[in-house]
Design a protein around this motif. Structure first.
Motif, PDB file in Angstrom:
ATOM      1  N   TYR A  74       0.845  -1.201   0.000  1.00 47.28           N
ATOM      2  CA  TYR A  74       0.000   0.000   0.000  1.00 47.28           C
ATOM      3  C   TYR A  74       0.876   1.245   0.000  1.00 47.28           C
ATOM      4  O   TYR A  74       1.428   1.628   1.003  1.00 47.28           O
ATOM      5  CB  TYR A  74      -0.919   0.023   1.225  1.00 47.28           C
ATOM      6  CG  TYR A  74      -1.765  -1.208   1.366  1.00 47.28           C
ATOM      7  CD1 TYR A  74      -2.852  -1.410   0.524  1.00 47.28           C
ATOM      8  CD2 TYR A  74      -1.467  -2.154   2.321  1.00 47.28           C
ATOM      9  CE1 TYR A  74      -3.628  -2.542   0.646  1.00 47.28           C
ATOM     10  CE2 TYR A  74      -2.242  -3.284   2.455  1.00 47.28           C
ATOM     11  CZ  TYR A  74      -3.320  -3.477   1.614  1.00 47.28           C
ATOM     12  OH  TYR A  74      -4.078  -4.594   1.746  1.00 47.28           O
ATOM     13  N   THR A  75       1.035   1.864  -1.013  1.00 46.51           N
ATOM     14  CA  THR A  75       1.725   3.148  -1.177  1.00 46.51           C
ATOM     15  C   THR A  75       2.652   3.523  -0.020  1.00 46.51           C
ATOM     16  O   THR A  75       2.556   4.602   0.536  1.00 46.51           O
ATOM     17  CB  THR A  75       0.715   4.291  -1.349  1.00 46.51           C
ATOM     18  OG1 THR A  75      -0.554   3.806  -1.675  1.00 46.51           O
ATOM     19  CG2 THR A  75       1.187   5.230  -2.412  1.00 46.51           C
ATOM     20  N   PHE A  76       3.498   2.626   0.354  1.00 44.43           N
ATOM     21  CA  PHE A  76       4.532   2.855   1.374  1.00 44.43           C
ATOM     22  C   PHE A  76       3.961   3.233   2.741  1.00 44.43           C
ATOM     23  O   PHE A  76       4.524   4.021   3.480  1.00 44.43           O
ATOM     24  CB  PHE A  76       5.542   3.906   0.902  1.00 44.43           C
ATOM     25  CG  PHE A  76       6.161   3.547  -0.402  1.00 44.43           C
ATOM     26  CD1 PHE A  76       7.044   2.488  -0.486  1.00 44.43           C
ATOM     27  CD2 PHE A  76       5.850   4.234  -1.560  1.00 44.43           C
ATOM     28  CE1 PHE A  76       7.613   2.133  -1.697  1.00 44.43           C
ATOM     29  CE2 PHE A  76       6.407   3.884  -2.771  1.00 44.43           C
ATOM     30  CZ  PHE A  76       7.293   2.829  -2.847  1.00 44.43           C
ATOM     31  N   THR A  77       2.838   2.666   3.092  1.00 40.25           N
ATOM     32  CA  THR A  77       2.217   2.919   4.389  1.00 40.25           C
ATOM     33  C   THR A  77       3.073   2.357   5.524  1.00 40.25           C
ATOM     34  O   THR A  77       3.253   3.005   6.564  1.00 40.25           O
ATOM     35  CB  THR A  77       0.809   2.288   4.439  1.00 40.25           C
ATOM     36  OG1 THR A  77       0.067   2.774   3.334  1.00 40.25           O
ATOM     37  CG2 THR A  77       0.103   2.627   5.730  1.00 40.25           C
ATOM     38  N   PHE A  78       3.596   1.152   5.311  1.00 41.51           N
ATOM     39  CA  PHE A  78       4.432   0.538   6.348  1.00 41.51           C
ATOM     40  C   PHE A  78       5.717   1.351   6.565  1.00 41.51           C
ATOM     41  O   PHE A  78       6.160   1.533   7.700  1.00 41.51           O
ATOM     42  CB  PHE A  78       4.745  -0.910   5.965  1.00 41.51           C
ATOM     43  CG  PHE A  78       5.395  -1.695   7.061  1.00 41.51           C
ATOM     44  CD1 PHE A  78       4.861  -1.718   8.338  1.00 41.51           C
ATOM     45  CD2 PHE A  78       6.542  -2.435   6.819  1.00 41.51           C
ATOM     46  CE1 PHE A  78       5.453  -2.443   9.351  1.00 41.51           C
ATOM     47  CE2 PHE A  78       7.149  -3.155   7.829  1.00 41.51           C
ATOM     48  CZ  PHE A  78       6.603  -3.166   9.092  1.00 41.51           C
ATOM     49  N   LEU A  79       6.288   1.876   5.487  1.00 42.75           N
ATOM     50  CA  LEU A  79       7.482   2.724   5.604  1.00 42.75           C
ATOM     51  C   LEU A  79       7.169   3.985   6.406  1.00 42.75           C
ATOM     52  O   LEU A  79       7.933   4.384   7.290  1.00 42.75           O
ATOM     53  CB  LEU A  79       8.020   3.102   4.223  1.00 42.75           C
ATOM     54  CG  LEU A  79       9.190   4.076   4.204  1.00 42.75           C
ATOM     55  CD1 LEU A  79      10.417   3.454   4.868  1.00 42.75           C
ATOM     56  CD2 LEU A  79       9.518   4.503   2.788  1.00 42.75           C
ATOM     57  N   THR A  80       6.032   4.581   6.123  1.00 37.49           N
ATOM     58  CA  THR A  80       5.610   5.768   6.873  1.00 37.49           C
ATOM     59  C   THR A  80       5.441   5.435   8.354  1.00 37.49           C
ATOM     60  O   THR A  80       5.861   6.199   9.231  1.00 37.49           O
ATOM     61  CB  THR A  80       4.293   6.320   6.302  1.00 37.49           C
ATOM     62  OG1 THR A  80       4.465   6.562   4.911  1.00 37.49           O
ATOM     63  CG2 THR A  80       3.886   7.600   6.996  1.00 37.49           C
ATOM     64  N   LEU A  81       4.847   4.286   8.646  1.00 29.18           N
ATOM     65  CA  LEU A  81       4.666   3.856  10.025  1.00 29.18           C
ATOM     66  C   LEU A  81       6.022   3.656  10.715  1.00 29.18           C
ATOM     67  O   LEU A  81       6.221   4.111  11.849  1.00 29.18           O
ATOM     68  CB  LEU A  81       3.848   2.563  10.061  1.00 29.18           C
ATOM     69  CG  LEU A  81       3.621   1.963  11.443  1.00 29.18           C
ATOM     70  CD1 LEU A  81       2.734   2.878  12.271  1.00 29.18           C
ATOM     71  CD2 LEU A  81       3.034   0.577  11.327  1.00 29.18           C
ATOM     72  N   ILE A  82       6.956   3.000  10.045  1.00 24.13           N
ATOM     73  CA  ILE A  82       8.286   2.760  10.621  1.00 24.13           C
ATOM     74  C   ILE A  82       9.003   4.087  10.877  1.00 24.13           C
ATOM     75  O   ILE A  82       9.607   4.285  11.947  1.00 24.13           O
ATOM     76  CB  ILE A  82       9.125   1.854   9.690  1.00 24.13           C
ATOM     77  CG1 ILE A  82       8.508   0.467   9.607  1.00 24.13           C
ATOM     78  CG2 ILE A  82      10.572   1.783  10.143  1.00 24.13           C
ATOM     79  CD1 ILE A  82       8.498  -0.290  10.911  1.00 24.13           C
ATOM     80  N   LEU A  83       8.952   5.006   9.924  1.00 23.83           N
ATOM     81  CA  LEU A  83       9.627   6.308  10.107  1.00 23.83           C
ATOM     82  C   LEU A  83       8.969   7.117  11.221  1.00 23.83           C
ATOM     83  O   LEU A  83       9.656   7.797  11.991  1.00 23.83           O
ATOM     84  CB  LEU A  83       9.631   7.093   8.794  1.00 23.83           C
ATOM     85  CG  LEU A  83      10.506   6.508   7.686  1.00 23.83           C
ATOM     86  CD1 LEU A  83      10.354   7.304   6.398  1.00 23.83           C
ATOM     87  CD2 LEU A  83      11.964   6.458   8.121  1.00 23.83           C
TER      88      LEU A  83
END
Length: 177
Positions: A74-83
């Motif tokens: 999903y459009t880098f949702t997990f990356l956003t959550l990690i950051l």
């Protein structure tokens, strides 16, 4: 009830501990040093380079890999959550490190103030001692003063000797005339 708790309840000479959850204890100094090390590392170029490489790899994997192998579809949702998670932990750790540095700066400033006061007191004491020495030296004969006095006395003695010689010559002449 456990056996140890029951044993404590049976003892009337000791107070009963309330049944509450005990959180693990930690050394605030060790935690503070750990947070300073993290904050110090996060302020380096190495961290920025590593973070950039990880994010670039994340982008590359989740855009170029086949859909079945992508772990953040999903459009880098997990990356956003990690950051966001990293930022939520980094901010308090950085603040803790800054507070510790502020405490060290305050202690250093107090020590500098104390040393400055001691140096000022020492300087004032030495200034008073020098002033008293100058006053005392004003009352003491200097080398030039002693030389001038000795020279004056030598002249007076020479004059007195010269008068005696004249007087002795006059008496001798009177005796022989």
């Amino acid at each position: 009830m456990t056996d140890t708790r029951r044993e404590r309840l049976d003892r009337l000479d000791q107070p009963v501990e309330p049944g509450r959850v005990r959180l693990p204890r930690f050394d605030p100094e060790a935690f503070g040093q750990w947070s300073e090390n993290i904050a110090r590392y996060m302020g380096t170029a190495r961290f920025i380079v590593y973070m950039t490489v990880v994010i670039a790899a994340w982008f590359a994997w989740n855009t170029l890999a086949p859909r079945g192998l992508r772990f953040d579809p999903y459009t880098f949702t997990f990356l956003t959550l990690i950051l966001s998670l990293q930022a939520s932990y980094a901010a308090p750790l950085i603040l803790l490190a800054q507070n510790r540095q502020t405490d060290r700066d305050r202690l250093a400033m107090e020590e500098d103030r104390r040393r400055a006061a001691m140096q000022k007191a020492d300087t004032e004491y030495l200034a008073r001692e020098i002033a008293s020495l100058r006053i005392a030296l004003g009352e003491v004969a200097t080398r030039d003063f002693l030389r001038s006095e000795l020279s004056r006395m030598a002249d007076e003695l020479d004059e007195a000797a010269h008068r005696r010689q004249k007087l002795e010559r006059k008496e001798w002449e009177e005796e022989h005339s």
